[in-house]
Write a protein that holds these residues in place. Structure first.
Motif, PDB file in Angstrom:
ATOM      1  N   GLU A 129       0.344   8.991   6.903  1.00  0.00           N
ATOM      2  CA  GLU A 129      -1.110   9.091   6.849  1.00  0.00           C
ATOM      3  C   GLU A 129      -1.738   7.737   6.551  1.00  0.00           C
ATOM      4  O   GLU A 129      -2.770   7.366   7.112  1.00  0.00           O
ATOM      5  CB  GLU A 129      -1.482  10.100   5.749  1.00  0.00           C
ATOM      6  N   LEU A 130      -1.062   6.998   5.659  1.00  0.00           N
ATOM      7  CA  LEU A 130      -1.566   5.672   5.291  1.00  0.00           C
ATOM      8  C   LEU A 130      -1.594   4.736   6.495  1.00  0.00           C
ATOM      9  O   LEU A 130      -2.550   3.978   6.701  1.00  0.00           O
ATOM     10  CB  LEU A 130      -0.688   5.072   4.187  1.00  0.00           C
ATOM     11  N   MET A 131      -0.520   4.832   7.344  1.00  0.00           N
ATOM     12  CA  MET A 131      -0.480   3.988   8.544  1.00  0.00           C
ATOM     13  C   MET A 131      -1.692   4.255   9.415  1.00  0.00           C
ATOM     14  O   MET A 131      -2.340   3.324   9.916  1.00  0.00           O
ATOM     15  CB  MET A 131       0.811   4.257   9.333  1.00  0.00           C
ATOM     16  N   GLU A 132      -2.013   5.549   9.553  1.00  0.00           N
ATOM     17  CA  GLU A 132      -3.211   5.922  10.319  1.00  0.00           C
ATOM     18  C   GLU A 132      -4.449   5.270   9.717  1.00  0.00           C
ATOM     19  O   GLU A 132      -5.282   4.700  10.410  1.00  0.00           O
ATOM     20  CB  GLU A 132      -3.386   7.445  10.328  1.00  0.00           C
ATOM     21  N   THR A 133      -4.548   5.381   8.376  1.00  0.00           N
ATOM     22  CA  THR A 133      -5.723   4.845   7.692  1.00  0.00           C
ATOM     23  C   THR A 133      -5.862   3.344   7.940  1.00  0.00           C
ATOM     24  O   THR A 133      -6.950   2.855   8.261  1.00  0.00           O
ATOM     25  CB  THR A 133      -5.622   5.096   6.172  1.00  0.00           C
ATOM     26  N   ILE A 134      -4.759   2.623   7.792  1.00  0.00           N
ATOM     27  CA  ILE A 134      -4.831   1.166   7.940  1.00  0.00           C
ATOM     28  C   ILE A 134      -5.248   0.792   9.361  1.00  0.00           C
ATOM     29  O   ILE A 134      -6.124  -0.047   9.575  1.00  0.00           O
ATOM     30  CB  ILE A 134      -3.469   0.520   7.593  1.00  0.00           C
ATOM     31  N   ARG A 135      -4.637   1.491  10.316  1.00  0.00           N
ATOM     32  CA  ARG A 135      -4.981   1.202  11.712  1.00  0.00           C
ATOM     33  C   ARG A 135      -6.457   1.507  11.959  1.00  0.00           C
ATOM     34  O   ARG A 135      -7.172   0.745  12.605  1.00  0.00           O
ATOM     35  CB  ARG A 135      -4.092   2.036  12.642  1.00  0.00           C
ATOM     36  N   PHE A 136      -6.896   2.625  11.381  1.00  0.00           N
ATOM     37  CA  PHE A 136      -8.287   3.050  11.520  1.00  0.00           C
ATOM     38  C   PHE A 136      -9.240   2.014  10.919  1.00  0.00           C
ATOM     39  O   PHE A 136     -10.258   1.673  11.516  1.00  0.00           O
ATOM     40  CB  PHE A 136      -8.470   4.404  10.838  1.00  0.00           C
TER      41      PHE A 136
ATOM     42  N   ASN B 282       5.512   9.263  -0.385  1.00  0.00           N
ATOM     43  CA  ASN B 282       6.545   9.949   0.377  1.00  0.00           C
ATOM     44  C   ASN B 282       6.283   9.721   1.874  1.00  0.00           C
ATOM     45  O   ASN B 282       5.221   9.223   2.242  1.00  0.00           O
ATOM     46  CB  ASN B 282       6.586  11.435   0.006  1.00  0.00           C
ATOM     47  N   PRO B 283       7.268  10.054   2.739  1.00  0.00           N
ATOM     48  CA  PRO B 283       7.109   9.748   4.172  1.00  0.00           C
ATOM     49  C   PRO B 283       5.823  10.324   4.781  1.00  0.00           C
ATOM     50  O   PRO B 283       5.190   9.655   5.602  1.00  0.00           O
ATOM     51  CB  PRO B 283       8.345  10.390   4.802  1.00  0.00           C
TER      52      PRO B 283
ATOM     53  N   PRO C  92       0.811  -1.222   0.000  1.00  0.00           N
ATOM     54  CA  PRO C  92       0.000   0.000   0.000  1.00  0.00           C
ATOM     55  C   PRO C  92       0.846   1.274   0.000  1.00  0.00           C
ATOM     56  O   PRO C  92       0.384   2.302  -0.483  1.00  0.00           O
ATOM     57  CB  PRO C  92      -0.820  -0.119   1.292  1.00  0.00           C
ATOM     58  N   ALA C  93       2.062   1.219   0.492  1.00  0.00           N
ATOM     59  CA  ALA C  93       2.861   2.447   0.591  1.00  0.00           C
ATOM     60  C   ALA C  93       3.777   2.644  -0.608  1.00  0.00           C
ATOM     61  O   ALA C  93       4.540   3.604  -0.651  1.00  0.00           O
ATOM     62  CB  ALA C  93       3.692   2.432   1.874  1.00  0.00           C
TER      63      ALA C  93
END
Lengths: 356, 252
Positions: B188-195, B182-183, B177-178
């Protein structure tokens, strides 16, 4: 009632057709239309129907088919066969035409389905070539077959034969079918065009249409969300063939002598229909109708210029292509076109509304 | 256990692409599948989603045997995925992309669609409501009319996840997914996945090369090397395993 943007767009398309019909009817009643032009009206409608049907395959499903004249041919022959056979049975002509229409449409759908089974396994150029071949096979088969009935029963052959006693030739080889009743009229043709538009546009804006367009945009992703690619491809192809068959019914009931010649059902006709679709804008239903109307009528109206006719026709094709697809033209349209003008006006009104 | 795989293997010609692969994922877990390039991670995804048929092995989803089913059947059974190279329906609107994800959950016949019978309007309305809810969650609701190809890259990734979730899966597979982010976007993606995991109580299996992301959100990991499982276990332990470091960096 509130309409969505898409529904509005579709209703406008139907409105254009209806307006055209009313305009032509008035001009015709007041004697402003030449006989020559009046003779073009039904063909114009069946080519528009054929273009819309092909757009379902080329624009919505995203597969290139070059066999649509073949499906028209099936619709034309099967419906004519019925009409000629029951011509003297006292069936009222509207009912006879309705049944002929159903038969022609269903036969074309059946062949669309059968041909679709092997053909839709292919993609791109290969699909185009094979559909082209099937179209030619249908046309050549129907121009070679003899079918008739007499006291001894029904006869079918690839060779000319003599009937015994009372009897009638239905399909007479290359001479085709003689004496199809002239049941098509401009009114009927416009009605069928409107029904075609409604069917195709409603399919496009439904769950089915979304699935078909998903396959067009990304087949692998479509499968990954559980869309049955094969069955939706078959559905689109079959419906498209059925509508082309409907155009064929209009064709055959607009002429007394129906022959499966390449002038009417050859691959050049398939390509001509494809030209309507491409120049009208691939995937744009409204575009197909307008392009079919303009590009069919234009060369006919230019007959007086004889030698320059095809030159002008080609220039129009090139100009339409440029206007539709050239990046510069698209940018120009977005900035200065009618839609952009309306949008700006709406925005300005919105601003004024806020101020007051 | 949501996903339980045993002895999974496939060969392409003479190449043993995946061999004796096994994995066990619990409900609600965030699980990572990592490994060097060419280790066979995407092949494992393709085996799980029915793109390839395994030569041997068994795949159990929530206790049901789904080995050898087609992609479509597996999606209906409850596995949804995203792709390494984004695969959106690019000429359709953002809303339509999600509605296609809802395809098998809300149904009316083609004929009902053509004739615009009441069921058409009712179902379309339900689909719109559902799709908009999902878009809202991913912050895409304002762009629902936009063609998906016109979305910025990060939002395209989000839309792909939203579309996968629209099929109401039991297990969500995310293939890199990443990739290409960019960092900032990765964060933000990490937040989304956790969410997604917390909000939808989703079980997620992801392939990733970005070790910051893997270390940040995955609870357990399986490391794949040359088509077979090298190490598996808790994220921290796995990432510090000398064998894993050797697989990634080579021997000195």
């Amino acid at each position: 009632m509130k309409f969505t943007k898409q529904t509005k767009h579709d209703l406008i398309t139907c409105g254009i057709v209806a307006a055209f019909y009313i305009l032509v009817t008035i001009l015709s009643a007041t004697g402003h239309l030449s006989n020559h032009f009046r003779g073009l009206l039904v063909p114009l409608c069946y080519y528009a129907i054929a273009a819309v049907s092909l757009n379902l395959v080329v624009g919505i499903l995203g597969d290139l088919s070059l066999g649509h004249a073949g499906f028209m041919c099936i619709g034309a022959f099967s419906s004519s066969l019925f009409s000629v056979a029951v011509k003297n049975s006292g069936l009222p002509s509207p009912l006879r035409f309705l049944i002929a229409l159903v038969i022609g449409t269903l036969m074309a759908a059946l062949f669309g389905f059968l041909i679709g089974i092997p053909v839709l396994r292919l993609n791109g150029d290969y699909l185009a070539i094979v559909t082209l071949a099937f179209g030619e096979i249908i046309k050549n088969f129907l121009s070679a077959v003899y079918l008739g009935y007499d006291e001894a029963g029904i006869h079918a052959s690839f060779k000319s034969f003599q009937l015994q006693g009372e009897g009638k030739m239905l399909i007479n080889g290359a001479m085709g079918i003689q004496g199809t009743p002239m049941d098509s009229s401009f009114t009927v043709a416009v009605l069928l065009l409107l029904i075609t538009l409604a069917v195709v546009m409603n399919i496009v804006n439904s769950r089915t249409g979304r699935a078909i367009m998903a396959i067009r945009d990304n087949r692998i992703a479509a499968e990954s969300v559980g869309i049955n690619v094969t069955s939706y491809k078959m559905l689109a192809f079959t419906v498209s063939a059925a509508i082309a068959g409907c155009a064929g019914v209009l064709f055959s009931h607009n002429t007394t002598t129906l022959t499966a010649s390449s002038t009417y059902f050859g691959y050049n006709v398939s390509i001509m229909i494809l030209v309507y679709v491409v120049l009208g804008g691939i995937g744009s239903i409204r575009g197909s109708v307008i392009a079919a109307a303009v590009l069919y009528v234009l060369p006919e109206m230019l007959r007086g210029l004889s030698t320059y006719r095809m030159l002008i026709y080609s220039i129009v094709l090139i100009v339409m292509m440029l206007i539709n697809w050239a990046p510069g033209a698209i940018a120009f349209r977005e900035r200065y076109g009618i839609m952009a003008f309306l949008r700006r006006r709406n925005e300005n009104r919105g601003k004024e509304g806020q101020r007051s | 256990m949501i996903l339980s795989v045993n002895d999974l293997g496939i060969s392409f010609g003479g190449l043993r692409a995946v061999d004796d692969f096994h994995i066990g994922i619990e409900q609600g877990e965030l699980y990572g599948l990592i490994g060097p390039n060419g280790a066979g991670k995407t092949t494992v995804f393709n085996l799980l989603t029915g793109v390839y048929r395994p030569d041997e092995g068994k795949i159990l989803l929530d206790g049901d045997d789904i080995t050898g089913l087609s992609t479509i059947e597996i999606n209906r059974a409850g596995i949804a995925r995203t792709f390494q190279n984004i695969r959106l329906f690019k000429d359709l609107s953002v809303l339509d992309n999600v509605k296609i994800g809802l395809h098998n959950r809300f149904s009316y016949s083609t004929l009902e669609g053509i004739l615009r019978l009441p069921n058409y309007f009712r179902t379309e309305k339900e689909m719109n409501v559902n799709a908009e809810e999902l878009l809202e969650v991913f912050g895409l609701k304002d762009e629902k009319e936009t063609l998906s190809k016109n979305l910025p890259y990060g939002k395209q990734r989000k839309l792909e996840i939203a579309r996968a979730l629209a099929t109401a899966p039991k297990l969500l597979l995310l293939d890199e997914p990443a990739a290409g982010m960019n960092p900032n976007e990765t964060g933000e993606l990490m937040e989304t996945i956790r969410f997604v995991r917390d909000h939808f109580k989703m079980t997620i299996l992801l392939i990733e090369h970005d070790m910051k992301l893997v270390a940040g959100i995955c609870e357990r990991l399986t490391v794949l090397n040359f088509g077979s499982v090298l190490v598996e276990g808790e994220t921290e332990k796995v990432l510090n395993d000398p064998e894993v470091i050797r697989a990634y960096l080579g021997e000195d």
